[in-house]
Scaffold this active site. Sequence first.
Site, PDB file in Angstrom:
ATOM      1  N   ARG A 103       0.815  -1.209   0.000  1.00  0.00           N
ATOM      2  CA  ARG A 103       0.000   0.000   0.000  1.00  0.00           C
ATOM      3  C   ARG A 103       0.855   1.267   0.000  1.00  0.00           C
ATOM      4  NH1 ARG A 103      -3.013   1.979  -2.675  1.00  0.00           N
ATOM      5  NH2 ARG A 103      -3.967  -0.078  -2.688  1.00  0.00           N
ATOM      6  N   LYS A 138       2.779  24.794  -3.231  1.00  0.00           N
ATOM      7  CA  LYS A 138       1.492  24.239  -2.812  1.00  0.00           C
ATOM      8  C   LYS A 138       1.541  22.722  -2.917  1.00  0.00           C
ATOM      9  CE  LYS A 138      -0.995  28.427  -4.140  1.00  0.00           C
ATOM     10  NZ  LYS A 138      -2.005  29.041  -5.030  1.00  0.00           N
ATOM     11  N   LYS A 170       5.657  38.917  -2.132  1.00  0.00           N
ATOM     12  CA  LYS A 170       4.242  38.778  -2.485  1.00  0.00           C
ATOM     13  C   LYS A 170       3.487  40.048  -2.092  1.00  0.00           C
ATOM     14  CE  LYS A 170       2.666  34.964  -3.238  1.00  0.00           C
ATOM     15  NZ  LYS A 170       2.280  34.299  -4.507  1.00  0.00           N
ATOM     16  N   GLU A 200       5.930  39.988  -6.984  1.00  0.00           N
ATOM     17  CA  GLU A 200       4.602  39.764  -7.554  1.00  0.00           C
ATOM     18  C   GLU A 200       3.911  41.096  -7.836  1.00  0.00           C
ATOM     19  OE1 GLU A 200       1.753  36.866  -5.662  1.00  0.00           O
ATOM     20  OE2 GLU A 200       0.677  38.725  -5.244  1.00  0.00           O
ATOM     21  N   ASP A 222       0.507  38.158 -11.589  1.00  0.00           N
ATOM     22  CA  ASP A 222      -0.499  37.384 -10.864  1.00  0.00           C
ATOM     23  C   ASP A 222      -1.912  37.689 -11.348  1.00  0.00           C
ATOM     24  OD1 ASP A 222      -1.273  35.536  -8.834  1.00  0.00           O
ATOM     25  OD2 ASP A 222      -1.906  37.232  -7.587  1.00  0.00           O
TER      26      ASP A 222
END
Length: 282
Positions: A103, A138, A170, A200, A222
């Site tokens: 598994r 992510k 960011k 960004e 973005d």
Amino acid sequence: MTATPLPDMILEPLVRAALLEDLGTYGDITTRTVIPAATRYTARLNAREAGVVSGLQVAALAFRLVDPALVITAHKADGDSIAPGDLLMEIEGRAASILSAERVALNFAGRLSGIATMTAAFVARTQGTATRVTCTRKTTPGLRLVEKQAVLHGGGFNHRFSLSDAILIKDNHIAAAGGIRPVLQAVKAQASHMIRCEIEVDRLDQLAEVLDEGGAEVVLLDNMDTATLREAVAMAKGRVVLEASGNMRLDRIAEVAATGVDYISSGALTHSAQTLDLGLDF
């Protein structure tokens, strides 16, 4: 895509943790109860759907950690295209050992093959352009290393691995620091010459400010529509690397690549890929 295999010693903690989670406090009681210890088998890891395979190195390590005496024969390599019914790997030895690792091996291989397959689909939409497809941070906590390796197997490229790899400014950094110029001035004053900086922006006036101030080698565009991306490429005139991000669906990749951006980054490659159907058959 051929990607240099990672050293097993780097992968081992990830695989060992998964095996310990699955084996619990007392091991595989089902197998120990119903399978005689001397029983030997040859199991075959097969593809049940088409895609790009990844995670075979990790799967093989799972089997070896359970039982180093297992004999593993690879018939496909990570990064290979596969079709339903293809034989990927054979594992020969104690049946109990194979069953106890099954598994974990399948979880890794199926998950990573799904990422490689989705990446390959994105990359295919960029054919005829110089645009590269890249992943993001992510990723599944604890599995970033192997998930980013799967992106490479699918023909994509890797973005930064951690917060310590590069400076990526960011929108929240800009807001907290008081604007684009203050953050870029801080970079020029304090950052090591060995560290690249990306910033960004989500509007063309912000891009103009970045180009005027300097201090960033890469600009992340973005959530811009395709027409705005095209304008951004014209404004930059090759002075910075341009990365398009946000809402990068598969059906949009071709038109975004055609704008001339250098990179398209998509978190979907790692957070939304479907597991590829692989099976272990005795």
